[in-house]
Design a protein around this motif. Structure first.
Motif, PDB file in Angstrom:
ATOM      1  N   MET A  76       0.849  -1.181   0.000  1.00 42.35           N
ATOM      2  CA  MET A  76       0.000   0.000   0.000  1.00 42.35           C
ATOM      3  C   MET A  76       0.890   1.238   0.000  1.00 42.35           C
ATOM      4  N   LYS A  77       0.627   2.151  -0.928  1.00 40.17           N
ATOM      5  CA  LYS A  77       1.379   3.400  -0.984  1.00 40.17           C
ATOM      6  C   LYS A  77       0.939   4.318   0.149  1.00 40.17           C
ATOM      7  N   GLN A  78       1.898   4.911   0.816  1.00 40.26           N
ATOM      8  CA  GLN A  78       1.598   5.810   1.925  1.00 40.26           C
ATOM      9  C   GLN A  78       1.251   7.194   1.393  1.00 40.26           C
ATOM     10  N   ALA A  79       0.023   7.333   0.939  1.00 38.69           N
ATOM     11  CA  ALA A  79      -0.461   8.584   0.362  1.00 38.69           C
ATOM     12  C   ALA A  79      -1.601   9.118   1.220  1.00 38.69           C
ATOM     13  N   ASN A 121      -5.107   7.334   1.895  1.00 35.54           N
ATOM     14  CA  ASN A 121      -5.306   6.200   2.798  1.00 35.54           C
ATOM     15  C   ASN A 121      -4.669   6.449   4.169  1.00 35.54           C
ATOM     16  N   LEU A 151      -3.028  11.677  -3.737  1.00 36.75           N
ATOM     17  CA  LEU A 151      -1.766  10.964  -3.956  1.00 36.75           C
ATOM     18  C   LEU A 151      -0.556  11.702  -3.390  1.00 36.75           C
ATOM     19  N   VAL A 167       2.092  12.809  -0.475  1.00 41.18           N
ATOM     20  CA  VAL A 167       2.707  12.009   0.573  1.00 41.18           C
ATOM     21  C   VAL A 167       3.245  12.914   1.678  1.00 41.18           C
ATOM     22  N   TRP A 217       2.467  10.307   7.726  1.00 44.19           N
ATOM     23  CA  TRP A 217       1.387   9.428   7.320  1.00 44.19           C
ATOM     24  C   TRP A 217       1.148   8.373   8.385  1.00 44.19           C
TER      25      TRP A 217
END
Length: 79
Positions: free
Chosen positions: A1-4, A7, A43, A45, A49
């Motif tokens: 999972m991208k830390q954006a 989310n 999106l 970052v 996060w």
């Protein structure tokens, strides 16, 4: 999972707005972040996060204090 932002638990669920075909923006609710109170893109970052596995801290299904307590338990931290 991208830390954006989209989310992160601190990305407001109440302020999400569609701004493009595949893009959303909302408000950062992390008081420790330089982006606190600012609009961020989904999106984007940030070093602060925090996973949003339980949803956003302002999700209407939680009360604000209930969400923070649930995350404290989820993270294994005391309030």
């Amino acid at each position: 999972m991208k830390q954006a932002c989209n989310n992160c638990r601190f990305w407001s669920a109440l302020a999400v707005e569609q701004v493009g075909f595949h893009e959303e923006e909302s408000t950062c609710l992390n008081a420790k972040s330089a982006d606190s109170g600012d609009i961020t893109q989904g999106l984007d970052v940030c070093e602060l996060w925090a996973g949003g596995d339980l949803g956003s801290i302002d999700d209407p299904c939680w009360g604000v204090e209930d969400a923070r307590a649930a995350y404290a338990k989820f993270d294994g931290d005391a309030l």
